[in-house]
Write a protein that holds these residues in place. Structure first.
Motif, PDB file in Angstrom:
ATOM      1  N   TYR A  96     -38.346  -3.396 -41.172  1.00 43.48           N
ATOM      2  CA  TYR A  96     -37.660  -3.036 -42.411  1.00 43.48           C
ATOM      3  C   TYR A  96     -36.614  -4.089 -42.775  1.00 43.48           C
ATOM      4  O   TYR A  96     -36.551  -4.559 -43.917  1.00 43.48           O
ATOM      5  N   PHE A  97     -35.802  -4.464 -41.803  1.00 43.30           N
ATOM      6  CA  PHE A  97     -34.781  -5.469 -42.062  1.00 43.30           C
ATOM      7  C   PHE A  97     -35.411  -6.838 -42.296  1.00 43.30           C
ATOM      8  O   PHE A  97     -34.900  -7.634 -43.081  1.00 43.30           O
ATOM      9  N   GLY A  98     -36.519  -7.102 -41.612  1.00 45.42           N
ATOM     10  CA  GLY A  98     -37.198  -8.371 -41.804  1.00 45.42           C
ATOM     11  C   GLY A  98     -37.703  -8.545 -43.221  1.00 45.42           C
ATOM     12  O   GLY A  98     -37.618  -9.632 -43.798  1.00 45.42           O
ATOM     13  N   VAL A  99     -38.228  -7.484 -43.806  1.00 44.81           N
ATOM     14  CA  VAL A  99     -38.702  -7.545 -45.195  1.00 44.81           C
ATOM     15  C   VAL A  99     -37.550  -7.876 -46.130  1.00 44.81           C
ATOM     16  O   VAL A  99     -37.672  -8.707 -47.037  1.00 44.81           O
ATOM     17  N   TYR A 100     -36.407  -7.247 -45.903  1.00 43.77           N
ATOM     18  CA  TYR A 100     -35.249  -7.515 -46.754  1.00 43.77           C
ATOM     19  C   TYR A 100     -34.814  -8.972 -46.635  1.00 43.77           C
ATOM     20  O   TYR A 100     -34.569  -9.646 -47.641  1.00 43.77           O
ATOM     21  N   LEU A 101     -34.732  -9.473 -45.398  1.00 44.82           N
ATOM     22  CA  LEU A 101     -34.275 -10.845 -45.191  1.00 44.82           C
ATOM     23  C   LEU A 101     -35.216 -11.866 -45.816  1.00 44.82           C
ATOM     24  O   LEU A 101     -34.800 -12.946 -46.225  1.00 44.82           O
ATOM     25  N   CYS A 102     -36.496 -11.517 -45.886  1.00 42.23           N
ATOM     26  CA  CYS A 102     -37.499 -12.473 -46.363  1.00 42.23           C
ATOM     27  C   CYS A 102     -37.891 -12.250 -47.829  1.00 42.23           C
ATOM     28  O   CYS A 102     -38.695 -13.001 -48.360  1.00 42.23           O
TER      29      CYS A 102
ATOM     30  N   LEU B 101     -34.347  -3.633 -29.515  1.00 41.68           N
ATOM     31  CA  LEU B 101     -35.768  -3.542 -29.161  1.00 41.68           C
ATOM     32  C   LEU B 101     -36.034  -4.254 -27.833  1.00 41.68           C
ATOM     33  O   LEU B 101     -36.731  -3.714 -26.967  1.00 41.68           O
ATOM     34  N   LEU B 102     -35.482  -5.435 -27.674  1.00 38.83           N
ATOM     35  CA  LEU B 102     -35.685  -6.178 -26.436  1.00 38.83           C
ATOM     36  C   LEU B 102     -35.085  -5.439 -25.251  1.00 38.83           C
ATOM     37  O   LEU B 102     -35.674  -5.396 -24.165  1.00 38.83           O
ATOM     38  N   ASP B 103     -33.902  -4.843 -25.456  1.00 42.66           N
ATOM     39  CA  ASP B 103     -33.287  -4.055 -24.384  1.00 42.66           C
ATOM     40  C   ASP B 103     -34.191  -2.895 -23.983  1.00 42.66           C
ATOM     41  O   ASP B 103     -34.376  -2.607 -22.795  1.00 42.66           O
ATOM     42  N   ALA B 104     -34.740  -2.207 -24.997  1.00 41.65           N
ATOM     43  CA  ALA B 104     -35.613  -1.063 -24.723  1.00 41.65           C
ATOM     44  C   ALA B 104     -36.880  -1.501 -24.002  1.00 41.65           C
ATOM     45  O   ALA B 104     -37.366  -0.807 -23.091  1.00 41.65           O
ATOM     46  N   MET B 105     -37.415  -2.655 -24.386  1.00 36.60           N
ATOM     47  CA  MET B 105     -38.621  -3.149 -23.740  1.00 36.60           C
ATOM     48  C   MET B 105     -38.357  -3.483 -22.274  1.00 36.60           C
ATOM     49  O   MET B 105     -39.156  -3.149 -21.393  1.00 36.60           O
TER      50      MET B 105
ATOM     51  N   ILE C  58     -45.301   0.950 -41.309  1.00 36.78           N
ATOM     52  CA  ILE C  58     -44.631   0.692 -40.032  1.00 36.78           C
ATOM     53  C   ILE C  58     -45.630   0.818 -38.888  1.00 36.78           C
ATOM     54  O   ILE C  58     -45.636   0.018 -37.940  1.00 36.78           O
ATOM     55  N   ALA C  59     -46.503   1.822 -38.966  1.00 36.65           N
ATOM     56  CA  ALA C  59     -47.533   2.000 -37.934  1.00 36.65           C
ATOM     57  C   ALA C  59     -48.467   0.794 -37.889  1.00 36.65           C
ATOM     58  O   ALA C  59     -48.916   0.379 -36.812  1.00 36.65           O
ATOM     59  N   ALA C  60     -48.743   0.218 -39.057  1.00 38.22           N
ATOM     60  CA  ALA C  60     -49.599  -0.970 -39.111  1.00 38.22           C
ATOM     61  C   ALA C  60     -48.920  -2.146 -38.424  1.00 38.22           C
ATOM     62  O   ALA C  60     -49.572  -2.944 -37.731  1.00 38.22           O
ATOM     63  N   PHE C  61     -47.613  -2.276 -38.600  1.00 36.80           N
ATOM     64  CA  PHE C  61     -46.868  -3.335 -37.924  1.00 36.80           C
ATOM     65  C   PHE C  61     -46.893  -3.125 -36.404  1.00 36.80           C
ATOM     66  O   PHE C  61     -47.113  -4.063 -35.631  1.00 36.80           O
ATOM     67  N   HIS C  62     -46.696  -1.883 -35.992  1.00 34.44           N
ATOM     68  CA  HIS C  62     -46.754  -1.542 -34.563  1.00 34.44           C
ATOM     69  C   HIS C  62     -48.111  -1.932 -33.982  1.00 34.44           C
ATOM     70  O   HIS C  62     -48.197  -2.498 -32.881  1.00 34.44           O
ATOM     71  N   ALA C  63     -49.177  -1.649 -34.717  1.00 30.60           N
ATOM     72  CA  ALA C  63     -50.526  -1.972 -34.257  1.00 30.60           C
ATOM     73  C   ALA C  63     -50.720  -3.488 -34.131  1.00 30.60           C
ATOM     74  O   ALA C  63     -51.360  -3.976 -33.189  1.00 30.60           O
ATOM     75  N   LEU C  64     -50.158  -4.245 -35.076  1.00 27.36           N
ATOM     76  CA  LEU C  64     -50.287  -5.701 -35.026  1.00 27.36           C
ATOM     77  C   LEU C  64     -49.515  -6.288 -33.840  1.00 27.36           C
ATOM     78  O   LEU C  64     -49.984  -7.224 -33.191  1.00 27.36           O
ATOM     79  N   VAL C  65     -48.338  -5.731 -33.558  1.00 24.92           N
ATOM     80  CA  VAL C  65     -47.574  -6.203 -32.404  1.00 24.92           C
ATOM     81  C   VAL C  65     -48.351  -5.935 -31.118  1.00 24.92           C
ATOM     82  O   VAL C  65     -48.445  -6.788 -30.233  1.00 24.92           O
ATOM     83  N   THR C  66     -48.938  -4.742 -31.034  1.00 25.10           N
ATOM     84  CA  THR C  66     -49.743  -4.401 -29.861  1.00 25.10           C
ATOM     85  C   THR C  66     -50.944  -5.335 -29.734  1.00 25.10           C
ATOM     86  O   THR C  66     -51.268  -5.810 -28.643  1.00 25.10           O
ATOM     87  N   LYS C  67     -51.579  -5.627 -30.861  1.00 23.04           N
ATOM     88  CA  LYS C  67     -52.723  -6.538 -30.852  1.00 23.04           C
ATOM     89  C   LYS C  67     -52.296  -7.935 -30.409  1.00 23.04           C
ATOM     90  O   LYS C  67     -53.014  -8.618 -29.656  1.00 23.04           O
ATOM     91  N   ALA C  68     -51.120  -8.354 -30.859  1.00 26.84           N
ATOM     92  CA  ALA C  68     -50.619  -9.679 -30.478  1.00 26.84           C
ATOM     93  C   ALA C  68     -50.388  -9.757 -28.968  1.00 26.84           C
ATOM     94  O   ALA C  68     -50.723 -10.754 -28.323  1.00 26.84           O
ATOM     95  N   MET C  69     -49.829  -8.687 -28.380  1.00 25.62           N
ATOM     96  CA  MET C  69     -49.599  -8.674 -26.939  1.00 25.62           C
ATOM     97  C   MET C  69     -50.924  -8.626 -26.178  1.00 25.62           C
ATOM     98  O   MET C  69     -51.082  -9.253 -25.121  1.00 25.62           O
TER      99      MET C  69
ATOM    100  N   GLN D 167     -39.771   3.266 -32.971  1.00 25.97           N
ATOM    101  CA  GLN D 167     -38.700   3.422 -33.950  1.00 25.97           C
ATOM    102  C   GLN D 167     -37.960   2.112 -34.179  1.00 25.97           C
ATOM    103  O   GLN D 167     -37.661   1.733 -35.321  1.00 25.97           O
ATOM    104  N   LEU D 168     -37.671   1.400 -33.100  1.00 27.40           N
ATOM    105  CA  LEU D 168     -36.962   0.128 -33.219  1.00 27.40           C
ATOM    106  C   LEU D 168     -37.815  -0.928 -33.915  1.00 27.40           C
ATOM    107  O   LEU D 168     -37.303  -1.743 -34.689  1.00 27.40           O
TER     108      LEU D 168
END
Length: 225
Positions: free
Chosen positions: A110-116, A71-75, A191-202, A103-104
């Protein structure tokens, strides 16, 4: 065929194999694993040997942190060329609109939910060293992309960006329906809700914190008064 061409093809094959391993882990998670995934389970699901798995990833934890680094590479790849008319944060906000980044972000969530799922520590990646490494990697990439920019300002920005993304994940995790974290049934809408929160954070970083005033009704008393 040139050496450069072979190298490029080998690199593409390596990336494809890494992604296949990550996808295999995602499929295993969708089956609702009740225990931590093992290297043997992941290798079997990906159709490779355990030895091959560790040729691509040093640890199982590294597989879970891989989408974050991608994700960081893509950004960074999406950042605009240096310009006086667009800020770095504006460029990041534009990058968040790309399909690849969306997508990333889904894989990171998804992986974060599993880890937590069974851990009170809700940072992603769960390993603090991986999170610090991600911050360092982003700093190095942005400095290389914008060598004319003050390096300290870039360091502050990269810590802020990753911290804001972490805050978005924590907020999103709190809003998930309880069964989701149990069976990993994460819909496209979530996932779309997470995307929206990341955008809001930025956007919050970009616009500042004017919406957090300390008013006269505050019950806290400043130090020294």
């Amino acid at each position: 065929m040139t050496t450069q061409g072979v190298g490029t093809r080998r690199e593409q094959n390596k990336l494809a194999t890494k992604q296949a391993i990550v996808d295999a882990v995602a499929q295993l998670l969708k089956q609702g694993p009740s225990t931590a995934l093992t290297a043997n389970e992941i290798a079997d699901s990906a159709g490779i040997s355990r030895r091959t798995l560790f040729n691509y990833f040093p640890t199982v934890d590294a597989i879970f942190s891989y989408p974050l680094h991608q994700l960081l590479d893509a950004m960074v790849d999406s950042l605009a060329e240096p310009s006086e008319t667009i800020t770095l944060l504006d460029s990041i906000l534009q990058g968040l609109k790309s399909d690849e980044v969306a997508q990333l972000l889904g894989q990171v969530a998804y992986f974060g939910v599993y880890l937590c799922a069974d851990d009170a520590n809700i940072y992603h990646p769960a390993n603090g060293n991986e999170w610090q490494q991600a911050t360092n990697d982003l700093y190095s990439k942005v400095v290389a992309r914008y060598p004319q920019v003050d390096s300290f300002a870039v360091r502050v920005l990269t810590h802020s960006v990753l911290g804001a993304g972490q805050a978005a994940f924590e907020q999103w995790l709190e809003q998930l329906p309880a069964p989701v974290s149990d069976n990993m049934d994460i819909s496209d809408d979530l996932i779309a809700a997470f995307h929206a929160l990341v955008t809001k954070a930025m956007n919050t970083l970009d616009q500042g914190f004017a919406l957090l005033p300390i008013n006269s009704t505050s019950t806290s008393t400043p130090k020294g008064i």
